[in-house]
Scaffold this motif. Sequence first.
Motif, PDB file in Angstrom:
ATOM      1  N   ALA A 150      11.030  -3.803  -2.446  1.00 25.46           N
ATOM      2  CA  ALA A 150       9.692  -3.573  -2.997  1.00 25.46           C
ATOM      3  C   ALA A 150       8.628  -3.844  -1.929  1.00 25.46           C
ATOM      4  N   VAL A 151       7.550  -3.093  -1.979  1.00 29.92           N
ATOM      5  CA  VAL A 151       6.442  -3.250  -1.031  1.00 29.92           C
ATOM      6  C   VAL A 151       5.320  -4.022  -1.716  1.00 29.92           C
ATOM      7  N   PRO A 152       4.847  -5.128  -1.126  1.00 25.50           N
ATOM      8  CA  PRO A 152       3.801  -5.946  -1.771  1.00 25.50           C
ATOM      9  C   PRO A 152       2.405  -5.346  -1.599  1.00 25.50           C
ATOM     10  N   PHE A 153       2.173  -4.227  -2.258  1.00 22.68           N
ATOM     11  CA  PHE A 153       0.899  -3.534  -2.106  1.00 22.68           C
ATOM     12  C   PHE A 153      -0.298  -4.412  -2.484  1.00 22.68           C
ATOM     13  N   LEU A 154      -0.118  -5.280  -3.483  1.00 22.01           N
ATOM     14  CA  LEU A 154      -1.255  -6.042  -4.016  1.00 22.01           C
ATOM     15  C   LEU A 154      -1.160  -7.536  -3.737  1.00 22.01           C
ATOM     16  N   THR A 155      -0.101  -7.978  -3.102  1.00 21.24           N
ATOM     17  CA  THR A 155       0.064  -9.412  -2.845  1.00 21.24           C
ATOM     18  C   THR A 155       0.070  -9.759  -1.362  1.00 21.24           C
ATOM     19  N   ASN A 156       0.209  -8.780  -0.506  1.00 19.03           N
ATOM     20  CA  ASN A 156       0.092  -8.983   0.937  1.00 19.03           C
ATOM     21  C   ASN A 156      -1.243  -8.407   1.392  1.00 19.03           C
ATOM     22  N   LYS A 157      -2.028  -9.195   2.120  1.00 17.69           N
ATOM     23  CA  LYS A 157      -3.405  -8.785   2.423  1.00 17.69           C
ATOM     24  C   LYS A 157      -3.480  -7.503   3.256  1.00 17.69           C
ATOM     25  N   HIS A 158      -2.507  -7.269   4.113  1.00 16.57           N
ATOM     26  CA  HIS A 158      -2.544  -6.058   4.940  1.00 16.57           C
ATOM     27  C   HIS A 158      -2.188  -4.821   4.120  1.00 16.57           C
ATOM     28  N   TYR A 159      -1.176  -4.932   3.257  1.00 18.05           N
ATOM     29  CA  TYR A 159      -0.855  -3.819   2.351  1.00 18.05           C
ATOM     30  C   TYR A 159      -1.989  -3.606   1.342  1.00 18.05           C
ATOM     31  N   TRP A 160      -2.593  -4.727   0.894  1.00 19.25           N
ATOM     32  CA  TRP A 160      -3.706  -4.624  -0.051  1.00 19.25           C
ATOM     33  C   TRP A 160      -4.873  -3.865   0.557  1.00 19.25           C
ATOM     34  N   LEU A 161      -5.116  -4.090   1.832  1.00 20.25           N
ATOM     35  CA  LEU A 161      -6.217  -3.399   2.503  1.00 20.25           C
ATOM     36  C   LEU A 161      -6.010  -1.892   2.473  1.00 20.25           C
ATOM     37  N   GLY A 162      -4.787  -1.454   2.742  1.00 24.44           N
ATOM     38  CA  GLY A 162      -4.496  -0.024   2.668  1.00 24.44           C
ATOM     39  C   GLY A 162      -4.661   0.525   1.259  1.00 24.44           C
ATOM     40  N   THR A 163      -4.198  -0.250   0.265  1.00 24.01           N
ATOM     41  CA  THR A 163      -4.347   0.160  -1.138  1.00 24.01           C
ATOM     42  C   THR A 163      -5.819   0.262  -1.517  1.00 24.01           C
ATOM     43  N   TYR A 164      -6.619  -0.697  -1.072  1.00 22.64           N
ATOM     44  CA  TYR A 164      -8.058  -0.717  -1.346  1.00 22.64           C
ATOM     45  C   TYR A 164      -8.734   0.536  -0.784  1.00 22.64           C
ATOM     46  N   LEU A 165      -8.428   0.886   0.444  1.00 20.55           N
ATOM     47  CA  LEU A 165      -9.065   2.027   1.096  1.00 20.55           C
ATOM     48  C   LEU A 165      -8.646   3.349   0.459  1.00 20.55           C
ATOM     49  N   VAL A 166      -7.359   3.492   0.173  1.00 20.02           N
ATOM     50  CA  VAL A 166      -6.862   4.737  -0.432  1.00 20.02           C
ATOM     51  C   VAL A 166      -7.443   4.925  -1.828  1.00 20.02           C
ATOM     52  N   THR A 167      -7.514   3.832  -2.592  1.00 17.52           N
ATOM     53  CA  THR A 167      -8.070   3.913  -3.945  1.00 17.52           C
ATOM     54  C   THR A 167      -9.541   4.306  -3.917  1.00 17.52           C
ATOM     55  N   GLY A 168     -10.292   3.715  -2.990  1.00 18.57           N
ATOM     56  CA  GLY A 168     -11.709   4.055  -2.870  1.00 18.57           C
ATOM     57  C   GLY A 168     -11.925   5.495  -2.471  1.00 18.57           C
ATOM     58  N   MET A 169     -11.099   5.987  -1.554  1.00 22.20           N
ATOM     59  CA  MET A 169     -11.220   7.381  -1.126  1.00 22.20           C
ATOM     60  C   MET A 169     -10.898   8.325  -2.279  1.00 22.20           C
ATOM     61  N   TRP A 170      -9.871   8.001  -3.048  1.00 20.44           N
ATOM     62  CA  TRP A 170      -9.497   8.836  -4.200  1.00 20.44           C
ATOM     63  C   TRP A 170     -10.608   8.870  -5.239  1.00 20.44           C
ATOM     64  N   GLN A 171     -11.261   7.734  -5.446  1.00 21.64           N
ATOM     65  CA  GLN A 171     -12.293   7.654  -6.474  1.00 21.64           C
ATOM     66  C   GLN A 171     -13.578   8.381  -6.082  1.00 21.64           C
TER      67      GLN A 171
END
Length: 300
Positions: A150-171
């Motif tokens: 499993a990839v810690p998209f929301l619990t690892n700060k570096h993966y979270w940063l990527g998730t944050y940016l992709v979500t913002g771009m999608w929105q």
Amino acid sequence: MRGTTYIRRYWQLYALLVLPLAYFVIFKYGPMWGVQIAFKDFNFFQGINGSKWIGLDAFREVFHSQDFTKTLRNTLMLNVLDLIVSFPAPLILAIMLFEVKFQWFKRLSQTILYIPHFISWVIIGGIVYQVFGTQSGLINNLLESLGMDAVPFLTNKHYWLGTYLVTGMWQSAGWGTILYLAALTGINRDLFEAAEVDGAGRFKRIWHITLPGLKTTIATLLIINLGNMIAIGFDRPFVIGNKMVMDFSDVLSTYVYRTGLESGQYTLATVVGLFQAVVGLVFVLGANFASKKLTEESIL
């Protein structure tokens, strides 16, 4: 006399300005009275006028706070990365839609792309946890079913940063195409036809006609985005963030929330808000000056 006659003749147009002006006076200029809280030891029961003046003491306390330094760093980092990732997205999407020949497909695509803008960040946060969650997220369930970790998209700060940016771009990407598409309709179609007759391919037409035609719009939006570099929305980092990624997700807006509403330190919260407003003004003026010098395009 001439001015009075003009107003009498077009009084309906001036009447339409009443509500917008009232909105700005009440909700924009009126609250400026509360800025003085930043210079007072504000007491909720004594009110603004009854509170004691403390000068710049609150500013010194905030600027020497480690939490403020961390949140300022995170705010700038997230906004700079957001600008790099999200700013070009609407431009690219708008050009792609503009090049589409089938009108039904273009309208369908625009409708689908606009939808995320109208979804609350609370709902988006729920979607993010359902898709990227470590234990029950759709992506991690799929990865585990394939025998992968499993990839810690929301619990690892570096993966979270990527998730944050992709979500913002999608929105935001779909909604951001509106201004670019409006600007594209103003470009003379004869230029495209002449370039096509001269043998220019699609990419050359985009480079030499489409992008120069969008220069003013790009410059204006870039100045506005740079002006918001020190400010950041509360909803997105608060909803998507959690205590495990506070090193990246804790920003000025969440700092103001904790300091002002949770801790009741209204003076310190006002200091941060005033700091954001002043620095934002400097960014806007600086970006406008640079844009005027480099591209001869500006908003002032």
